[in-house]
Design a protein around this motif. Structure first.
Motif, PDB file in Angstrom:
ATOM      1  N   MET A  36       0.845  -1.176   0.000  1.00 15.10           N
ATOM      2  CA  MET A  36       0.000   0.000   0.000  1.00 15.10           C
ATOM      3  C   MET A  36       0.887   1.235   0.000  1.00 15.10           C
ATOM      4  SD  MET A  36      -2.672   1.224   2.864  1.00 15.10           S
ATOM      5  CE  MET A  36      -4.317   1.061   2.308  1.00 15.10           C
ATOM      6  N   ILE A  37       0.598   2.144  -0.882  1.00 17.07           N
ATOM      7  CA  ILE A  37       1.375   3.370  -1.005  1.00 17.07           C
ATOM      8  C   ILE A  37       0.618   4.509  -0.320  1.00 17.07           C
ATOM      9  CG2 ILE A  37       2.322   5.038  -2.623  1.00 17.07           C
ATOM     10  CD1 ILE A  37       2.522   2.789  -4.662  1.00 17.07           C
ATOM     11  N   PHE A  38       1.296   5.166   0.610  1.00 18.27           N
ATOM     12  CA  PHE A  38       0.704   6.334   1.246  1.00 18.27           C
ATOM     13  C   PHE A  38       1.267   7.576   0.583  1.00 18.27           C
ATOM     14  CE2 PHE A  38       0.126   3.401   4.866  1.00 18.27           C
ATOM     15  CZ  PHE A  38      -1.234   3.566   5.025  1.00 18.27           C
ATOM     16  N   GLU A  39       0.390   8.394   0.072  1.00 19.44           N
ATOM     17  CA  GLU A  39       0.807   9.649  -0.529  1.00 19.44           C
ATOM     18  C   GLU A  39       0.551  10.780   0.452  1.00 19.44           C
ATOM     19  OE1 GLU A  39      -1.297   9.879  -4.200  1.00 19.44           O
ATOM     20  OE2 GLU A  39      -0.259   8.149  -5.023  1.00 19.44           O
ATOM     21  N   ALA A  47     -16.876   9.443   6.783  1.00 15.73           N
ATOM     22  CA  ALA A  47     -16.822  10.058   5.458  1.00 15.73           C
ATOM     23  C   ALA A  47     -15.410  10.518   5.104  1.00 15.73           C
ATOM     24  CB  ALA A  47     -17.782  11.241   5.393  1.00 15.73           C
ATOM     25  N   VAL A  48     -14.669  10.993   6.081  1.00 17.29           N
ATOM     26  CA  VAL A  48     -13.302  11.435   5.830  1.00 17.29           C
ATOM     27  C   VAL A  48     -12.396  10.237   5.548  1.00 17.29           C
ATOM     28  CG1 VAL A  48     -11.280  12.439   6.968  1.00 17.29           C
ATOM     29  CG2 VAL A  48     -13.470  13.596   7.099  1.00 17.29           C
ATOM     30  N   LEU A  49     -12.625   9.116   6.218  1.00 16.65           N
ATOM     31  CA  LEU A  49     -11.766   7.945   6.063  1.00 16.65           C
ATOM     32  C   LEU A  49     -12.133   7.057   4.873  1.00 16.65           C
ATOM     33  CD1 LEU A  49     -11.321   7.009   9.814  1.00 16.65           C
ATOM     34  CD2 LEU A  49      -9.711   8.172   8.313  1.00 16.65           C
ATOM     35  N   LEU A  50     -13.307   7.250   4.279  1.00 18.07           N
ATOM     36  CA  LEU A  50     -13.708   6.427   3.133  1.00 18.07           C
ATOM     37  C   LEU A  50     -12.729   6.484   1.953  1.00 18.07           C
ATOM     38  CD1 LEU A  50     -17.584   6.631   2.926  1.00 18.07           C
ATOM     39  CD2 LEU A  50     -16.193   4.595   3.154  1.00 18.07           C
ATOM     40  N   PRO A  51     -12.245   7.647   1.550  1.00 12.23           N
ATOM     41  CA  PRO A  51     -11.303   7.659   0.425  1.00 12.23           C
ATOM     42  C   PRO A  51     -10.018   6.873   0.695  1.00 12.23           C
ATOM     43  CG  PRO A  51     -12.116   9.863   0.825  1.00 12.23           C
ATOM     44  CD  PRO A  51     -12.609   9.008   1.947  1.00 12.23           C
ATOM     45  N   LEU A  52      -9.657   6.727   1.969  1.00 16.30           N
ATOM     46  CA  LEU A  52      -8.452   5.963   2.297  1.00 16.30           C
ATOM     47  C   LEU A  52      -8.661   4.465   2.156  1.00 16.30           C
ATOM     48  CD1 LEU A  52      -7.291   7.887   5.474  1.00 16.30           C
ATOM     49  CD2 LEU A  52      -6.522   8.172   3.131  1.00 16.30           C
ATOM     50  N   THR A  53      -9.907   4.011   2.207  1.00 12.76           N
ATOM     51  CA  THR A  53     -10.183   2.572   2.134  1.00 12.76           C
ATOM     52  C   THR A  53     -10.820   2.153   0.814  1.00 12.76           C
ATOM     53  OG1 THR A  53     -12.306   2.922   3.235  1.00 12.76           O
ATOM     54  CG2 THR A  53     -10.453   2.348   4.624  1.00 12.76           C
ATOM     55  N   VAL A  83     -10.707   3.502  -2.345  1.00 15.08           N
ATOM     56  CA  VAL A  83      -9.885   3.565  -3.550  1.00 15.08           C
ATOM     57  C   VAL A  83      -8.937   2.368  -3.659  1.00 15.08           C
ATOM     58  CG1 VAL A  83      -8.194   4.935  -4.823  1.00 15.08           C
ATOM     59  CG2 VAL A  83     -10.124   6.050  -3.733  1.00 15.08           C
ATOM     60  N   PRO A  84      -8.203   1.980  -2.597  1.00 18.72           N
ATOM     61  CA  PRO A  84      -7.361   0.784  -2.720  1.00 18.72           C
ATOM     62  C   PRO A  84      -8.166  -0.490  -2.972  1.00 18.72           C
ATOM     63  CG  PRO A  84      -6.645   2.082  -0.848  1.00 18.72           C
ATOM     64  CD  PRO A  84      -7.921   2.688  -1.337  1.00 18.72           C
ATOM     65  N   ILE A  85      -9.353  -0.585  -2.390  1.00 14.01           N
ATOM     66  CA  ILE A  85     -10.193  -1.769  -2.635  1.00 14.01           C
ATOM     67  C   ILE A  85     -10.640  -1.797  -4.090  1.00 14.01           C
ATOM     68  CG2 ILE A  85     -12.415  -2.839  -2.088  1.00 14.01           C
ATOM     69  CD1 ILE A  85     -11.999  -1.841   0.805  1.00 14.01           C
ATOM     70  N   ARG A  86     -11.065  -0.650  -4.624  1.00 17.93           N
ATOM     71  CA  ARG A  86     -11.467  -0.585  -6.035  1.00 17.93           C
ATOM     72  C   ARG A  86     -10.296  -0.939  -6.948  1.00 17.93           C
ATOM     73  NH1 ARG A  86     -16.138   2.156  -7.757  1.00 17.93           N
ATOM     74  NH2 ARG A  86     -15.031   2.625  -9.689  1.00 17.93           N
ATOM     75  N   ARG A  87      -9.105  -0.489  -6.603  1.00 18.17           N
ATOM     76  CA  ARG A  87      -7.926  -0.775  -7.415  1.00 18.17           C
ATOM     77  C   ARG A  87      -7.629  -2.278  -7.411  1.00 18.17           C
ATOM     78  NH1 ARG A  87      -4.376   2.371  -4.895  1.00 18.17           N
ATOM     79  NH2 ARG A  87      -5.112   4.215  -5.961  1.00 18.17           N
ATOM     80  N   LYS A  88      -7.722  -2.915  -6.241  1.00 22.96           N
ATOM     81  CA  LYS A  88      -7.459  -4.366  -6.138  1.00 22.96           C
ATOM     82  C   LYS A  88      -8.496  -5.179  -6.906  1.00 22.96           C
ATOM     83  CE  LYS A  88      -4.240  -4.599  -2.748  1.00 22.96           C
ATOM     84  NZ  LYS A  88      -2.907  -4.799  -3.148  1.00 22.96           N
ATOM     85  N   LEU A  89      -9.748  -4.722  -6.931  1.00 26.16           N
ATOM     86  CA  LEU A  89     -10.805  -5.440  -7.631  1.00 26.16           C
ATOM     87  C   LEU A  89     -10.803  -5.174  -9.133  1.00 26.16           C
ATOM     88  CD1 LEU A  89     -13.731  -4.970  -5.100  1.00 26.16           C
ATOM     89  CD2 LEU A  89     -12.439  -7.050  -5.539  1.00 26.16           C
TER      90      LEU A  89
END
Length: 83
Positions: free
Chosen positions: A1-4, A50-56, A58-64
């Motif tokens: 996982m890459i943290f930007e 709502a603030v933490l949703l983009p952190l979880t 997007v990586p799930i969508r990328r993996k799928l």
């Protein structure tokens, strides 16, 4: 996982706000606030989710293999929609 930078900024902001609030209100302020102000507490909980949703999400969508170009088009593992 890459943290930007923006992920680190979100997590840093949330932990800083919690730390400052704990320093001002002292021990047990979360339990007291939930008991006294349940509507405010629930609003804060929904806002935190709502603030933490983009952190979880997007990586799930990328993996799928789902498109993620609308979130982070410059990421090296970005998935573009197929026609």
């Amino acid at each position: 996982m890459i943290f930007e930078g923006h992920e680190v900024a979100i997590v840093g902001t949330c932990t800083t706000i919690y730390g400052i609030t704990s320093g001002v209100f002292g021990k047990g302020w979360v339990k007291s606030m939930i008991h006294r102000y349940p509507i405010v507490s629930m609003s804060i909980a929904w806002g935190s989710i709502a603030v933490l949703l983009p952190l979880t999400v997007v990586p799930i969508r990328r993996k799928l293999g789902y498109p993620t170009n609308q979130y982070d088009a410059s990421h090296p593992d970005v998935v573009f929609p197929q026609p």
